[in-house]
Motif scaffolding. Structure first.
Motif, PDB file in Angstrom:
ATOM      1  N   LEU A 114       0.829  -1.211   0.000  1.00 59.18           N
ATOM      2  CA  LEU A 114       0.000   0.000   0.000  1.00 59.18           C
ATOM      3  C   LEU A 114       0.857   1.253   0.000  1.00 59.18           C
ATOM      4  O   LEU A 114       0.629   2.182  -0.780  1.00 59.18           O
ATOM      5  CB  LEU A 114      -0.942  -0.022   1.212  1.00 59.18           C
ATOM      6  N   VAL A 115       1.869   1.296   0.857  1.00 59.55           N
ATOM      7  CA  VAL A 115       2.766   2.457   0.919  1.00 59.55           C
ATOM      8  C   VAL A 115       3.481   2.635  -0.414  1.00 59.55           C
ATOM      9  O   VAL A 115       3.606   3.758  -0.928  1.00 59.55           O
ATOM     10  CB  VAL A 115       3.776   2.302   2.087  1.00 59.55           C
ATOM     11  N   ALA A 116       3.952   1.551  -1.009  1.00 58.01           N
ATOM     12  CA  ALA A 116       4.651   1.632  -2.292  1.00 58.01           C
ATOM     13  C   ALA A 116       3.737   2.195  -3.374  1.00 58.01           C
ATOM     14  O   ALA A 116       4.141   3.076  -4.143  1.00 58.01           O
ATOM     15  CB  ALA A 116       5.172   0.255  -2.692  1.00 58.01           C
ATOM     16  N   ILE A 117       2.519   1.734  -3.419  1.00 58.28           N
ATOM     17  CA  ILE A 117       1.574   2.216  -4.435  1.00 58.28           C
ATOM     18  C   ILE A 117       1.288   3.703  -4.246  1.00 58.28           C
ATOM     19  O   ILE A 117       1.273   4.477  -5.207  1.00 58.28           O
ATOM     20  CB  ILE A 117       0.278   1.378  -4.400  1.00 58.28           C
ATOM     21  N   VAL A 118       1.075   4.116  -3.014  1.00 62.17           N
ATOM     22  CA  VAL A 118       0.780   5.532  -2.745  1.00 62.17           C
ATOM     23  C   VAL A 118       1.975   6.408  -3.110  1.00 62.17           C
ATOM     24  O   VAL A 118       1.827   7.441  -3.774  1.00 62.17           O
ATOM     25  CB  VAL A 118       0.374   5.729  -1.260  1.00 62.17           C
ATOM     26  N   LEU A 119       3.179   6.016  -2.703  1.00 62.04           N
ATOM     27  CA  LEU A 119       4.370   6.827  -2.995  1.00 62.04           C
ATOM     28  C   LEU A 119       4.668   6.883  -4.490  1.00 62.04           C
ATOM     29  O   LEU A 119       5.045   7.932  -5.011  1.00 62.04           O
ATOM     30  CB  LEU A 119       5.580   6.298  -2.222  1.00 62.04           C
ATOM     31  N   ILE A 120       4.468   5.788  -5.185  1.00 61.32           N
ATOM     32  CA  ILE A 120       4.704   5.782  -6.632  1.00 61.32           C
ATOM     33  C   ILE A 120       3.666   6.634  -7.346  1.00 61.32           C
ATOM     34  O   ILE A 120       3.992   7.408  -8.248  1.00 61.32           O
ATOM     35  CB  ILE A 120       4.702   4.340  -7.170  1.00 61.32           C
ATOM     36  N   SER A 121       2.407   6.532  -6.945  1.00 58.60           N
ATOM     37  CA  SER A 121       1.350   7.300  -7.622  1.00 58.60           C
ATOM     38  C   SER A 121       1.464   8.793  -7.370  1.00 58.60           C
ATOM     39  O   SER A 121       1.047   9.593  -8.197  1.00 58.60           O
ATOM     40  CB  SER A 121      -0.027   6.787  -7.192  1.00 58.60           C
ATOM     41  N   GLY A 123       4.374  10.303  -7.023  1.00 58.03           N
ATOM     42  CA  GLY A 123       5.614  10.726  -7.652  1.00 58.03           C
ATOM     43  C   GLY A 123       6.682  11.157  -6.673  1.00 58.03           C
ATOM     44  O   GLY A 123       7.678  11.779  -7.056  1.00 58.03           O
ATOM     45  N   VAL A 124       6.517  10.844  -5.389  1.00 55.46           N
ATOM     46  CA  VAL A 124       7.477  11.235  -4.367  1.00 55.46           C
ATOM     47  C   VAL A 124       8.782  10.455  -4.528  1.00 55.46           C
ATOM     48  O   VAL A 124       9.863  10.994  -4.359  1.00 55.46           O
ATOM     49  CB  VAL A 124       6.881  11.011  -2.958  1.00 55.46           C
ATOM     50  N   VAL A 125       8.695   9.187  -4.884  1.00 55.38           N
ATOM     51  CA  VAL A 125       9.861   8.317  -4.956  1.00 55.38           C
ATOM     52  C   VAL A 125       9.856   7.627  -6.321  1.00 55.38           C
ATOM     53  O   VAL A 125       8.797   7.366  -6.897  1.00 55.38           O
ATOM     54  CB  VAL A 125       9.799   7.255  -3.830  1.00 55.38           C
ATOM     55  N   ALA A 126      11.036   7.303  -6.814  1.00 58.76           N
ATOM     56  CA  ALA A 126      11.133   6.572  -8.073  1.00 58.76           C
ATOM     57  C   ALA A 126      10.466   5.207  -7.915  1.00 58.76           C
ATOM     58  O   ALA A 126      10.490   4.605  -6.834  1.00 58.76           O
ATOM     59  CB  ALA A 126      12.598   6.404  -8.465  1.00 58.76           C
ATOM     60  N   ALA A 127       9.907   4.708  -8.978  1.00 60.10           N
ATOM     61  CA  ALA A 127       9.084   3.501  -8.922  1.00 60.10           C
ATOM     62  C   ALA A 127       9.886   2.240  -8.622  1.00 60.10           C
ATOM     63  O   ALA A 127       9.499   1.449  -7.770  1.00 60.10           O
ATOM     64  CB  ALA A 127       8.329   3.328 -10.235  1.00 60.10           C
ATOM     65  N   TRP A 128      11.016   2.020  -9.287  1.00 54.63           N
ATOM     66  CA  TRP A 128      11.679   0.724  -9.160  1.00 54.63           C
ATOM     67  C   TRP A 128      12.228   0.444  -7.771  1.00 54.63           C
ATOM     68  O   TRP A 128      12.108  -0.677  -7.294  1.00 54.63           O
ATOM     69  CB  TRP A 128      12.728   0.541 -10.246  1.00 54.63           C
ATOM     70  N   PRO A 129      12.838   1.423  -7.046  1.00 53.95           N
ATOM     71  CA  PRO A 129      13.301   1.046  -5.706  1.00 53.95           C
ATOM     72  C   PRO A 129      12.136   0.819  -4.736  1.00 53.95           C
ATOM     73  O   PRO A 129      12.227   0.013  -3.811  1.00 53.95           O
ATOM     74  CB  PRO A 129      14.159   2.219  -5.243  1.00 53.95           C
ATOM     75  N   ILE A 131       9.193  -0.483  -5.381  1.00 50.29           N
ATOM     76  CA  ILE A 131       8.574  -1.793  -5.594  1.00 50.29           C
ATOM     77  C   ILE A 131       9.418  -2.890  -4.943  1.00 50.29           C
ATOM     78  O   ILE A 131       8.901  -3.924  -4.526  1.00 50.29           O
ATOM     79  CB  ILE A 131       8.408  -2.063  -7.106  1.00 50.29           C
ATOM     80  N   ALA A 132      10.720  -2.672  -4.832  1.00 44.05           N
ATOM     81  CA  ALA A 132      11.601  -3.690  -4.254  1.00 44.05           C
ATOM     82  C   ALA A 132      11.261  -3.971  -2.797  1.00 44.05           C
ATOM     83  O   ALA A 132      11.397  -5.110  -2.335  1.00 44.05           O
ATOM     84  CB  ALA A 132      13.066  -3.249  -4.389  1.00 44.05           C
ATOM     85  N   LEU A 133      10.819  -2.960  -2.037  1.00 39.57           N
ATOM     86  CA  LEU A 133      10.514  -3.154  -0.616  1.00 39.57           C
ATOM     87  C   LEU A 133       9.383  -4.166  -0.394  1.00 39.57           C
ATOM     88  O   LEU A 133       9.573  -5.152   0.335  1.00 39.57           O
ATOM     89  CB  LEU A 133      10.191  -1.810   0.050  1.00 39.57           C
ATOM     90  N   PRO A 134       8.198  -3.997  -0.982  1.00 38.90           N
ATOM     91  CA  PRO A 134       7.151  -4.995  -0.733  1.00 38.90           C
ATOM     92  C   PRO A 134       7.475  -6.366  -1.321  1.00 38.90           C
ATOM     93  O   PRO A 134       7.099  -7.388  -0.753  1.00 38.90           O
ATOM     94  CB  PRO A 134       5.897  -4.404  -1.372  1.00 38.90           C
ATOM     95  N   ILE A 135       8.193  -6.382  -2.435  1.00 38.69           N
ATOM     96  CA  ILE A 135       8.576  -7.679  -2.996  1.00 38.69           C
ATOM     97  C   ILE A 135       9.504  -8.398  -2.031  1.00 38.69           C
ATOM     98  O   ILE A 135       9.353  -9.601  -1.773  1.00 38.69           O
ATOM     99  CB  ILE A 135       9.230  -7.507  -4.389  1.00 38.69           C
ATOM    100  N   ALA A 136      10.471  -7.679  -1.469  1.00 38.49           N
ATOM    101  CA  ALA A 136      11.395  -8.279  -0.508  1.00 38.49           C
ATOM    102  C   ALA A 136      10.645  -8.761   0.735  1.00 38.49           C
ATOM    103  O   ALA A 136      10.925  -9.843   1.253  1.00 38.49           O
ATOM    104  CB  ALA A 136      12.477  -7.277  -0.127  1.00 38.49           C
TER     105      ALA A 136
END
Length: 193
Positions: A114-121, A123-129, A131-136
């Protein structure tokens, strides 16, 4: 339990299947014998309206056929009081045997996504790093406590699969018997005409 809304409404194949399934449950419970089951199931396959189905279940307790996803019973006698219905529980129980760490990991993984989706949408943080957090988190949690982590889980899953297959085979056999009885009833009706 509700009254049949309109006994003149025509029934669908799904409602007819529901009635046949409920009738099979009554036969399994010993409320009706095989001959009565054959007679009633033939009448169910020939039924056209909800009223005709309701008549077949008037002398039987639940389960009754469902109409449009709602269980419907025949009209209860006027002198009987309705049975109290238990309150539905809305609490969700944690799976049995989960430790505190497993519960924590199970709550962190969806939050990380959820946090990754919100931050990516935003534009606060680059998408690829991000996404790595929830995948990990998902990989880590699965590695520690995932399905198949011990023999007990595998044995339980195998037993559940066996029960599902047995139940499926039983349902298919039951369906085939009902179809044979329906076809025999239809042939008999054509012969009687």
């Amino acid at each position: 339990m509700t009254e049949v809304p309109s006994p003149q409404l025509r029934i669908s194949d799904q409602e007819r299947e529901s009635a046949l399934s409920a009738l099979g449950d009554h036969m399994t419970a010993g409320r009706i014998d095989i001959d009565e089951y054959g007679d009633r199931s033939a009448r169910i396959t020939a039924a056209k309206t909800r009223g005709e189905l309701g008549e077949l279940f008037a002398d039987l307790p639940q389960p009754h056929p469902t109409y449009g996803g709602t269980a419907v019973a025949a009209s209860p006698p006027a002198d009987s009081a309705p049975a109290p219905q238990p309150e539905p529980s809305t609490a969700v129980a944690a799976p049995r045997g989960w430790s505190g760490g497993q519960r924590l990991a199970a709550s962190i993984v969806p939050l990380a996504w959820l946090v990754a989706i919100v931050l990516i949408s935003t534009g606060v943080v680059a998408a690829w790093p991000m996404i790595a957090l929830p995948i990990a988190c998902t990989i880590f949690g699965r590695a520690l406590w995932g399905r198949g982590s011990d023999d007990d889980d595998r044995d339980r899953d195998d037993r559940q699969d066996d029960r599902r297959m047995d139940h499926r085979e039983h349902r298919l056999d039951h369906r085939d018997r009902r179809r044979e009885m329906r076809d025999e009833f239809r042939r008999q009706r054509r012969f009687d005409r």
